[in-house]
Write an enzyme that holds these catalytic residues in place. Structure first.
Site, PDB file in Angstrom:
ATOM      1  N   LYS A 131      -8.385  -4.257  22.774  1.00 20.34           N
ATOM      2  CA  LYS A 131      -6.728  -4.380  22.732  1.00 20.34           C
ATOM      3  C   LYS A 131      -6.377  -4.822  23.948  1.00 20.34           C
ATOM      4  CE  LYS A 131      -5.193  -2.274  18.542  1.00 20.34           C
ATOM      5  NZ  LYS A 131      -6.212  -3.083  17.564  1.00 20.34           N
TER       6      LYS A 131
ATOM      7  N   ASP B 275      -8.767  -8.304  20.306  1.00 26.06           N
ATOM      8  CA  ASP B 275      -7.955  -8.216  18.899  1.00 26.06           C
ATOM      9  C   ASP B 275      -6.752  -8.660  19.084  1.00 26.06           C
ATOM     10  OD1 ASP B 275      -9.805  -6.433  18.062  1.00 26.06           O
ATOM     11  OD2 ASP B 275      -8.531  -4.581  18.169  1.00 26.06           O
TER      12      ASP B 275
ATOM     13  N   GLN C 119      -4.412 -14.079  13.207  1.00 26.97           N
ATOM     14  CA  GLN C 119      -3.967 -13.357  11.800  1.00 26.97           C
ATOM     15  C   GLN C 119      -3.402 -14.417  10.901  1.00 26.97           C
ATOM     16  OE1 GLN C 119      -1.268 -11.485  14.612  1.00 26.97           O
ATOM     17  NE2 GLN C 119      -2.068  -9.490  14.437  1.00 26.97           N
TER      18      GLN C 119
ATOM     19  N   ARG D 287     -12.111 -14.385  14.914  1.00 31.93           N
ATOM     20  CA  ARG D 287     -12.412 -13.416  13.807  1.00 31.93           C
ATOM     21  C   ARG D 287     -10.936 -13.567  13.092  1.00 31.93           C
ATOM     22  NH1 ARG D 287     -10.745  -8.400  15.842  1.00 31.93           N
ATOM     23  NH2 ARG D 287     -12.709  -7.634  16.508  1.00 31.93           N
TER      24      ARG D 287
ATOM     25  N   LYS E 239      -6.210 -10.786   7.837  1.00 35.75           N
ATOM     26  CA  LYS E 239      -4.884 -10.933   7.222  1.00 35.75           C
ATOM     27  C   LYS E 239      -3.796 -10.621   8.158  1.00 35.75           C
ATOM     28  CE  LYS E 239      -6.530 -10.530   2.477  1.00 35.75           C
ATOM     29  NZ  LYS E 239      -6.383  -9.800   1.142  1.00 35.75           N
ATOM     30  N   GLY E 240      -3.756  -9.645   8.956  1.00 39.40           N
ATOM     31  CA  GLY E 240      -2.616  -9.229   9.842  1.00 39.40           C
ATOM     32  C   GLY E 240      -2.293  -7.705   9.412  1.00 39.40           C
TER      33      GLY E 240
ATOM     34  N   LYS F  71       1.797 -11.516  -0.352  1.00 37.32           N
ATOM     35  CA  LYS F  71       0.255 -11.050  -0.072  1.00 37.32           C
ATOM     36  C   LYS F  71      -0.429 -12.071  -0.526  1.00 37.32           C
ATOM     37  CE  LYS F  71      -3.403  -7.795  -1.345  1.00 37.32           C
ATOM     38  NZ  LYS F  71      -4.338  -8.853  -1.025  1.00 37.32           N
TER      39      LYS F  71
ATOM     40  N   THR G 165     -12.377  -9.279   6.371  1.00 34.50           N
ATOM     41  CA  THR G 165     -11.630  -8.915   5.144  1.00 34.50           C
ATOM     42  C   THR G 165     -12.599  -7.891   4.473  1.00 34.50           C
ATOM     43  OG1 THR G 165     -10.346  -9.636   3.303  1.00 34.50           O
ATOM     44  CG2 THR G 165     -12.088 -10.788   4.042  1.00 34.50           C
TER      45      THR G 165
ATOM     46  N   ARG H 202      -2.044   2.217  10.145  1.00 30.41           N
ATOM     47  CA  ARG H 202      -1.900   0.859   9.769  1.00 30.41           C
ATOM     48  C   ARG H 202      -2.870   0.953   8.500  1.00 30.41           C
ATOM     49  NH1 ARG H 202      -1.283  -0.167  15.106  1.00 30.41           N
ATOM     50  NH2 ARG H 202      -3.610  -0.715  15.777  1.00 30.41           N
TER      51      ARG H 202
HETATM   52  C1  LIG Z   1     -13.236  -6.113  11.698  1.00 27.18           C
HETATM   53  C2  LIG Z   1     -11.655  -6.089  11.417  1.00 27.18           C
HETATM   54  C3  LIG Z   1     -11.167  -6.218  12.720  1.00 27.18           C
HETATM   55  C4  LIG Z   1      -9.767  -6.240  12.369  1.00 27.18           C
HETATM   56  N1  LIG Z   1      -8.703  -6.792  13.641  1.00 27.18           N
HETATM   57  C5  LIG Z   1      -7.548  -6.893  13.640  1.00 27.18           C
HETATM   58  C6  LIG Z   1      -6.734  -7.378  14.602  1.00 27.18           C
HETATM   59  O1  LIG Z   1      -7.284  -7.588  15.571  1.00 27.18           O
HETATM   60  N2  LIG Z   1      -5.191  -7.607  14.399  1.00 27.18           N
HETATM   61  C7  LIG Z   1      -4.741  -7.183  13.041  1.00 27.18           C
HETATM   62  O2  LIG Z   1      -3.670  -7.514  12.989  1.00 27.18           O
HETATM   63  N3  LIG Z   1      -5.709  -6.784  12.269  1.00 27.18           N
HETATM   64  C8  LIG Z   1      -6.855  -6.508  12.291  1.00 27.18           C
HETATM   65  N4  LIG Z   1      -7.555  -6.188  11.230  1.00 27.18           N
HETATM   66  C9  LIG Z   1      -6.879  -5.664   9.950  1.00 27.18           C
HETATM   67  C10 LIG Z   1      -6.516  -6.823   8.885  1.00 27.18           C
HETATM   68  O3  LIG Z   1      -5.519  -7.423   9.528  1.00 27.18           O
HETATM   69  C11 LIG Z   1      -6.111  -6.304   7.644  1.00 27.18           C
HETATM   70  O4  LIG Z   1      -4.861  -5.490   7.768  1.00 27.18           O
HETATM   71  C12 LIG Z   1      -7.112  -5.398   6.870  1.00 27.18           C
HETATM   72  O5  LIG Z   1      -8.401  -5.817   7.080  1.00 27.18           O
HETATM   73  C13 LIG Z   1      -6.733  -5.168   5.344  1.00 27.18           C
HETATM   74  O6  LIG Z   1      -6.760  -6.537   4.908  1.00 27.18           O
HETATM   75  P1  LIG Z   1      -7.997  -6.836   3.888  1.00 27.18           P
HETATM   76  O7  LIG Z   1      -8.247  -8.352   4.310  1.00 27.18           O
HETATM   77  O8  LIG Z   1      -9.196  -6.003   3.874  1.00 27.18           O
HETATM   78  O9  LIG Z   1      -7.163  -7.374   2.537  1.00 27.18           O
HETATM   79  P2  LIG Z   1      -6.529  -6.264   1.466  1.00 27.18           P
HETATM   80  O10 LIG Z   1      -6.040  -7.326   0.634  1.00 27.18           O
HETATM   81  O11 LIG Z   1      -5.594  -5.429   2.305  1.00 27.18           O
HETATM   82  O12 LIG Z   1      -7.504  -5.397   0.936  1.00 27.18           O
HETATM   83  C14 LIG Z   1      -8.526  -5.871   0.091  1.00 27.18           C
HETATM   84  C15 LIG Z   1      -9.210  -4.640  -0.636  1.00 27.18           C
HETATM   85  O13 LIG Z   1      -9.974  -3.937   0.377  1.00 27.18           O
HETATM   86  C16 LIG Z   1      -9.853  -2.499   0.332  1.00 27.18           C
HETATM   87  N5  LIG Z   1      -8.960  -2.204   1.399  1.00 27.18           N
HETATM   88  C17 LIG Z   1      -8.393  -2.783   2.247  1.00 27.18           C
HETATM   89  N6  LIG Z   1      -7.925  -2.234   3.375  1.00 27.18           N
HETATM   90  C18 LIG Z   1      -8.312  -0.739   3.053  1.00 27.18           C
HETATM   91  C19 LIG Z   1      -8.132   0.619   3.704  1.00 27.18           C
HETATM   92  N7  LIG Z   1      -7.309   0.605   4.698  1.00 27.18           N
HETATM   93  N8  LIG Z   1      -8.450   1.628   3.044  1.00 27.18           N
HETATM   94  C20 LIG Z   1      -8.993   1.606   1.851  1.00 27.18           C
HETATM   95  N9  LIG Z   1      -9.481   0.429   1.158  1.00 27.18           N
HETATM   96  C21 LIG Z   1      -9.095  -0.843   1.883  1.00 27.18           C
HETATM   97  C22 LIG Z   1      -8.921  -2.400  -1.147  1.00 27.18           C
HETATM   98  O14 LIG Z   1      -9.868  -2.293  -1.955  1.00 27.18           O
HETATM   99  C23 LIG Z   1      -8.068  -3.434  -1.211  1.00 27.18           C
HETATM  100  O15 LIG Z   1      -7.807  -3.850  -2.599  1.00 27.18           O
HETATM  101  C24 LIG Z   1      -9.089  -6.221  11.140  1.00 27.18           C
HETATM  102  C25 LIG Z   1      -9.937  -5.742  10.137  1.00 27.18           C
HETATM  103  C26 LIG Z   1     -11.237  -5.841  10.122  1.00 27.18           C
HETATM  104  C27 LIG Z   1     -12.017  -5.736   8.981  1.00 27.18           C
END
Ligand SMILES: Cc1cc2nc3c(=O)[nH]c(=O)nc-3n(C[C@H](O)[C@H](O)[C@H](O)COP(=O)(O)OP(=O)(O)OC[C@H]3O[C@@H](n4cnc5c(N)ncnc54)[C@H](O)[C@@H]3O)c2cc1C
Length: 306
Positions: A95, A128, A157, A178, A181-182, A195, A225, A287
């Site tokens: 970060k 990040d 994001q 990478r 979603k954000g 969403k 994701t 978060r």
């Molecule tokens: C490798 C990696 C690096 C990342 N780096 C950044 C970054 O630099 N900046 C940034 O803004 N964001 C970052 N993120 C976070 C990202 O923005 C999302 O907030 C996060 O990944 C949740 O979104 P999703 O795509 O998994 O989808 P969602 O629609 O949120 O989740 C899909 C499904 O995954 C599961 N799930 C998701 N999150 C969780 C949780 N916390 N606990 C349990 N189950 C969960 C649930 O079953 C959910 O229904 C990163 C995520 C990953 C995986």
């Protein structure tokens, strides 16, 4: 609920009080193998044995003095040495506000450069993406570093309105990207509020990362994701275009959708897990709760567990 947890993530008072409670610490352990680098390294070995790659990140953000940023930089240099010594292919993700961006962008660049130089040409140092007020400075630093070093990657994001334009400008550079979603609390003027619209934007951006032009430019397409529907859409899209499985990768967080991480690896896709460690986990953990408020039940259950 999402806004509530994201507001908690910004609260210094909560960070200093709640993080001390044993039941909160127990709940967070679901997403972290432990607070030390050795815990993360042990997790990386287990992941490697399941053909899953790893990326390490030391939790922390918004450091307020240069000495602290220098300490974090040295920490990553040492971790990269330990990773090499163990023969692991683990990469690191940093970060910029933990490396001094709030203090001085030039100091931050010098710190990033030190980590990138020590990573070795084949190991990408991921940057990040933090809250939207940091996007310009982050991209500026990334572009500067990428002109000199091939082994630096950037997070984009999908929820930001600006990301399609940012992606279009990064593709010709052959960036390692990478896509996420954000994870921050952003106003609708800056980020897509619904969403389902964010999911659609993610898929549209993913397709742009897999075009012939993007691949010819050398783009490394990493989709971070846990969304199984999106993962299926992307793998089906890649297959419909006749792309080799090695053209893309999926990244997830330690402890989330573990079976999906393993399934992708078993089926020959590149599956990578981001392993977080360190003692500054409170905002990061908030978060994670914001992403899935059902996780709050784990905290409550741990409160009543002996
Ligand atoms: C490798 C990696 C690096 C990342 N780096 C950044 C970054 O630099 N900046 C940034 O803004 N964001 C970052 N993120 C976070 C990202 O923005 C999302 O907030 C996060 O990944 C949740 O979104 P999703 O795509 O998994 O989808 P969602 O629609 O949120 O989740 C899909 C499904 O995954 C599961 N799930 C998701 N999150 C969780 C949780 N916390 N606990 C349990 N189950 C969960 C649930 O079953 C959910 O229904 C990163 C995520 C990953 C995986």
């Amino acid at each position: 609920m999402r806004s509530f947890f994201l507001m908690c993530s910004q609260s210094r008072w909560l960070r200093e009080h709640d993080a001390k409670h044993r039941f909160v610490r127990r709940a967070v352990s679901r997403f972290m193998p432990g607070e030390s680098v050795s815990d993360a390294l042990a997790a990386a070995v287990v992941l490697r044995d399941c053909s899953i790659g790893s990326v390490f990140t030391r939790l922390g953000e918004n450091v307020t003095d240069a000495a602290e940023a220098a300490e974090v930089t040295e920490h990553y240099v040492e971790v990269l040495e330990r990773i090499r010594a163990m023969g692991l292919g683990t990469e690191v993700s940093v970060k910029l506000t933990q490396l001094g961006l709030d203090l001085d962008p030039e100091l931050c660049y010098v710190n990033v450069e030190k980590i990138v130089k020590n990573a070795g040409a084949k190991s990408v140092v991921w940057i990040d993406m933090e809250a939207s007020n940091y996007v310009d400075a982050t991209l500026e630093l990334y572009r500067r570093a990428r002109k000199v070093y091939p082994n630096v990657g950037i997070c984009l994001q999908a929820y930001l309105h600006r990301t399609a334009d940012d992606l279009a400008s990064l593709v010709p550079m052959g960036a390692a990207i990478r896509l996420v979603k954000g994870a921050y609390l952003e106003p609708p003027s800056v980020a897509i509020p619904r969403k389902s619209d964010v999911d659609a934007a993610f898929f549209a951006l993913a397709q742009k990362m897999l075009t012939d032009d993007a691949r010819a430019a050398g783009v490394r397409a990493a989709f971070a994701t846990h969304d199984r529907k999106l993962i299926r859409q992307i793998t089906e899209y890649a297959q419909s275009r006749g792309l080799a499985k090695s053209c893309l990768e999926f990244q997830m967080l330690y402890g989330i959708q573990t079976e999906e991480q393993r399934r992708l690896a078993r089926e020959g896709w590149k599956s990578v897990v981001l392993v977080a460690y360190g003692s500054y986990w409170f905002p990061w953990y908030m978060r994670r709760l914001a992403e899935r408020p059902a996780n709050a039940w784990f905290v409550l259950r741990n409160l009543f567990a002996t």
